[in-house]
Design a protein around this motif. Structure first.
Motif, PDB file in Angstrom:
ATOM      1  N   VAL A 115       0.861  -1.179   0.000  1.00 32.94           N
ATOM      2  CA  VAL A 115       0.000   0.000   0.000  1.00 32.94           C
ATOM      3  C   VAL A 115       0.899   1.231   0.000  1.00 32.94           C
ATOM      4  N   ASP A 116       0.649   2.159  -0.900  1.00 37.36           N
ATOM      5  CA  ASP A 116       1.400   3.412  -0.947  1.00 37.36           C
ATOM      6  C   ASP A 116       0.610   4.509  -0.240  1.00 37.36           C
ATOM      7  N   ILE A 117       1.275   5.179   0.699  1.00 36.55           N
ATOM      8  CA  ILE A 117       0.645   6.252   1.462  1.00 36.55           C
ATOM      9  C   ILE A 117       1.397   7.557   1.220  1.00 36.55           C
ATOM     10  N   LYS A 118       0.685   8.568   0.749  1.00 32.46           N
ATOM     11  CA  LYS A 118       1.291   9.889   0.545  1.00 32.46           C
ATOM     12  C   LYS A 118       1.620  10.484   1.917  1.00 32.46           C
TER      13      LYS A 118
ATOM     14  N   HIS B 268       2.582  20.796   5.567  1.00 29.55           N
ATOM     15  CA  HIS B 268       3.369  20.440   4.379  1.00 29.55           C
ATOM     16  C   HIS B 268       4.857  20.776   4.561  1.00 29.55           C
ATOM     17  N   ILE B 269       5.425  20.321   5.664  1.00 28.78           N
ATOM     18  CA  ILE B 269       6.823  20.682   5.931  1.00 28.78           C
ATOM     19  C   ILE B 269       7.819  19.680   5.350  1.00 28.78           C
ATOM     20  N   ASN B 270       7.324  18.535   4.807  1.00 28.94           N
ATOM     21  CA  ASN B 270       8.262  17.613   4.168  1.00 28.94           C
ATOM     22  C   ASN B 270       8.779  18.236   2.873  1.00 28.94           C
ATOM     23  N   THR B 271      10.053  17.996   2.593  1.00 24.14           N
ATOM     24  CA  THR B 271      10.727  18.648   1.471  1.00 24.14           C
ATOM     25  C   THR B 271      10.086  18.312   0.141  1.00 24.14           C
ATOM     26  N   SER B 272       9.724  17.050  -0.062  1.00 24.31           N
ATOM     27  CA  SER B 272       9.195  16.604  -1.349  1.00 24.31           C
ATOM     28  C   SER B 272       7.674  16.604  -1.359  1.00 24.31           C
ATOM     29  N   ASP B 273       7.094  17.149  -2.427  1.00 23.73           N
ATOM     30  CA  ASP B 273       5.644  17.153  -2.569  1.00 23.73           C
ATOM     31  C   ASP B 273       5.100  15.775  -2.955  1.00 23.73           C
ATOM     32  N   VAL B 274       5.970  14.912  -3.440  1.00 21.10           N
ATOM     33  CA  VAL B 274       5.520  13.576  -3.851  1.00 21.10           C
ATOM     34  C   VAL B 274       6.025  12.499  -2.883  1.00 21.10           C
ATOM     35  N   ASN B 275       6.368  12.925  -1.692  1.00 15.87           N
ATOM     36  CA  ASN B 275       6.891  11.997  -0.692  1.00 15.87           C
ATOM     37  C   ASN B 275       5.860  10.909  -0.380  1.00 15.87           C
ATOM     38  N   THR B 276       6.241   9.655  -0.606  1.00 13.41           N
ATOM     39  CA  THR B 276       5.326   8.520  -0.432  1.00 13.41           C
ATOM     40  C   THR B 276       6.060   7.382   0.259  1.00 13.41           C
ATOM     41  N   THR B 277       5.373   6.731   1.170  1.00 11.52           N
ATOM     42  CA  THR B 277       5.942   5.547   1.822  1.00 11.52           C
ATOM     43  C   THR B 277       5.163   4.319   1.378  1.00 11.52           C
ATOM     44  N   ARG B 278       5.905   3.288   1.024  1.00 11.17           N
ATOM     45  CA  ARG B 278       5.296   2.007   0.654  1.00 11.17           C
ATOM     46  C   ARG B 278       5.264   1.103   1.884  1.00 11.17           C
ATOM     47  N   PHE B 279       4.099   0.611   2.210  1.00  7.21           N
ATOM     48  CA  PHE B 279       3.912  -0.321   3.312  1.00  7.21           C
ATOM     49  C   PHE B 279       3.596  -1.698   2.742  1.00  7.21           C
ATOM     50  N   ILE B 280       4.151  -2.732   3.348  1.00  8.55           N
ATOM     51  CA  ILE B 280       3.869  -4.091   2.916  1.00  8.55           C
ATOM     52  C   ILE B 280       2.916  -4.772   3.894  1.00  8.55           C
ATOM     53  N   ILE B 281       2.057  -5.610   3.349  1.00  7.36           N
ATOM     54  CA  ILE B 281       1.156  -6.438   4.155  1.00  7.36           C
ATOM     55  C   ILE B 281       1.777  -7.830   4.203  1.00  7.36           C
ATOM     56  N   LEU B 282       1.996  -8.341   5.398  1.00  2.56           N
ATOM     57  CA  LEU B 282       2.695  -9.614   5.583  1.00  2.56           C
ATOM     58  C   LEU B 282       1.792 -10.667   6.191  1.00  2.56           C
ATOM     59  N   SER B 283       2.007 -11.920   5.766  1.00  2.00           N
ATOM     60  CA  SER B 283       1.281 -13.077   6.286  1.00  2.00           C
ATOM     61  C   SER B 283       2.271 -14.200   6.545  1.00  2.00           C
ATOM     62  N   ARG B 284       1.912 -15.131   7.413  1.00  2.00           N
ATOM     63  CA  ARG B 284       2.785 -16.294   7.618  1.00  2.00           C
ATOM     64  C   ARG B 284       2.528 -17.371   6.565  1.00  2.00           C
ATOM     65  N   SER B 285       1.463 -17.219   5.787  1.00  2.00           N
ATOM     66  CA  SER B 285       1.110 -18.210   4.760  1.00  2.00           C
ATOM     67  C   SER B 285       1.669 -17.801   3.405  1.00  2.00           C
ATOM     68  N   LYS B 286       2.044 -18.790   2.603  1.00  2.00           N
ATOM     69  CA  LYS B 286       2.549 -18.536   1.256  1.00  2.00           C
ATOM     70  C   LYS B 286       1.360 -18.425   0.306  1.00  2.00           C
ATOM     71  N   ILE B 287       0.721 -17.278   0.356  1.00  2.00           N
ATOM     72  CA  ILE B 287      -0.440 -17.048  -0.484  1.00  2.00           C
ATOM     73  C   ILE B 287      -0.199 -15.819  -1.350  1.00  2.00           C
ATOM     74  N   CYS B 288      -0.905 -15.757  -2.450  1.00  2.00           N
ATOM     75  CA  CYS B 288      -0.863 -14.554  -3.287  1.00  2.00           C
ATOM     76  C   CYS B 288      -2.144 -14.502  -4.103  1.00  2.00           C
ATOM     77  N   LYS B 289      -2.544 -13.294  -4.435  1.00  2.00           N
ATOM     78  CA  LYS B 289      -3.743 -13.129  -5.253  1.00  2.00           C
ATOM     79  C   LYS B 289      -3.465 -13.585  -6.679  1.00  2.00           C
ATOM     80  N   LYS B 290      -4.525 -13.979  -7.366  1.00  2.00           N
ATOM     81  CA  LYS B 290      -4.361 -14.465  -8.728  1.00  2.00           C
ATOM     82  C   LYS B 290      -3.886 -13.379  -9.682  1.00  2.00           C
ATOM     83  N   ASP B 291      -4.090 -12.110  -9.307  1.00  2.00           N
ATOM     84  CA  ASP B 291      -3.621 -11.017 -10.160  1.00  2.00           C
ATOM     85  C   ASP B 291      -2.303 -10.406  -9.665  1.00  2.00           C
ATOM     86  N   ALA B 292      -1.597 -11.113  -8.797  1.00  2.00           N
ATOM     87  CA  ALA B 292      -0.304 -10.611  -8.305  1.00  2.00           C
ATOM     88  C   ALA B 292       0.657 -10.405  -9.472  1.00  2.00           C
ATOM     89  N   ASN B 293       1.460  -9.353  -9.399  1.00  2.00           N
ATOM     90  CA  ASN B 293       2.355  -9.075 -10.544  1.00  2.00           C
ATOM     91  C   ASN B 293       3.748  -8.626 -10.144  1.00  2.00           C
TER      92      ASN B 293
END
Length: 382
Positions: A194-197, A278-303
């Protein structure tokens, strides 16, 4: 005939000779690859590994000994190193066509989660991790916070949580190295991102103003991301475990000289005032968060797939590893490196590629990487 015309004629003759030699090389290469098919058939029947490093080293030594000078020696070594590498890739593909594929044991699902899951995040309400959790799971799953990223990984492993949300990369500050290290320590798998601005604000207690500020609290990355704003002031910087924790601390201290860098929603949560937006230097500053599971699963549209591996500490080893991705027409979207514990100046590589773990090109690339690198792991298909 002028001298210039004579030189052009000579060059044309030379190029014609080169063309003849190149055609012969192509014919010989194709003949060699046909023999490699026979080698692959033998290895398929006997279970012999494709890579025989001792045999390749002996052959390189024999071939380079035929060279008449150092230039030819180095050229022949590089040429035949690449030919043998191509031969191995061809053999991996032939073996795959025989159905000899390593099982990757990922389960493809239509939906990753149901309504009764438990989700952990590091921090407290108002943290960007909490925002990422709500962005993906919504407000109606059972959620709880933990003090550290390690605790989140432990809770997935031990079954206390079904999923966890962790930051892995910021578009300005780069990779979150500690999270990459935790991915190696725990056998949890990335199932989504998930990308969060990021929009940092400066928060203080009621009635505070910039002239009174002496100390700023926040996560080190948030401080780094707001560096241009902070350079205007001579404030002491105090690191906190995350931005929401910083906001809560400032609220509890109730001191006009202390402020926090956090998202603007923390002002409402912890009863603070917004001193600057809006004190962060970059206007496009984005953090990517990962969702984690203990199971080896993936969606059928994973890419996307994240893999990790180590390579021998020698010239060309990383190139050799990445060549499996290139050969199989798989697109690499990023590469990161992290120091290997207890191995001075040696590194583990994290590579993200496009595709699914069951697609032929990806399977072939992963087969080659698994055979020719050290400790290769698939960290998720998402």
């Amino acid at each position: 005939m002028s001298n210039n015309e004579e030189r052009q004629l000579d060059l044309k003759d030379i190029r014609s000779e080169i063309d003849v030699i190149d055609k012969e090389l192509v014919d010989l290469f194709e003949k060699r690859m046909k023999l490699c098919r026979d080698v692959a058939e033998f290895k398929f029947k006997t279970g012999k590994a494709v890579l025989d490093r001792e045999r390749e080293n002996e052959k390189l030594a024999t071939l380079t000994s035929l060279a008449k000078d150092d230039f030819s020696k180095h050229g022949i070594e590089e040429l035949f190193t690449q030919i043998m590498s191509m031969s191995r890739k061809y053999q991996y593909r032939l073996l795959a066509s025989k159905g000899l594929n390593d099982t990757l044991e990922f389960n493809f699902v239509d939906r990753l989660w149901k309504d009764d899951v438990k989700v952990a995040y590091q921090g407290i309400p108002g943290a960007y991790s909490h925002e990422a959790l709500r962005s993906y799971f919504g407000e109606y799953v059972e959620e709880y916070n933990v003090p550290t990223w390690r605790k989140a990984m432990e809770d997935i492993r031990d079954g206390r949580a079904d999923y966890a949300v962790l930051p892995i990369e910021n578009s300005q500050a780069g990779a979150v190295g500690d999270v990459y290290d935790l991915l190696m320590e725990f056998e949890n798998y990335i199932v989504k991102y998930v990308d969060i601005k990021i929009n940092h604000a400066l928060l203080g207690v009621k009635g505070a103003n910039l002239d009174e500020v002496k100390t700023v609290y926040s996560h080190p990355q948030a401080i780094m991301q707001s560096r241009e704003f902070l350079e205007k002031y001579d404030w002491q910087e105090v690191a906190q475990s995350n931005t929401a924790v910083a906001a809560k601390k400032v609220s509890e201290l109730n001191d006009k000289s202390k402020v926090a860098i956090a998202s603007i929603k923390n002002a409402d949560i912890y009863g603070l005032e917004v001193l600057a937006e809006h004190i962060n230097t970059s206007d496009v500053n984005t953090t990517r968060f990962i969702i984690l599971s203990r199971s080896k699963i993936c969606k059928k549209d994973a890419n996307k797939i994240l893999i990790s591996f180590e390579v021998a500490h020698e010239s060309g080893s990383l190139y050799g590893a990445l060549s499996h991705i290139i050969y199989n027409d798989v697109n690499m979207t990023k590469i990161e490196s992290r120091p290997i514990p207890n191995k001075k100046w040696q590194y583990r590589f994290f590579v993200e590629i496009e595709g699914k773990v069951d697609s032929p090109g990806v399977v072939n690339a992963l087969r080659g990487l698994n055979a020719e690198t050290i400790n290769m792991r698939i960290l998720g298909n998402y």
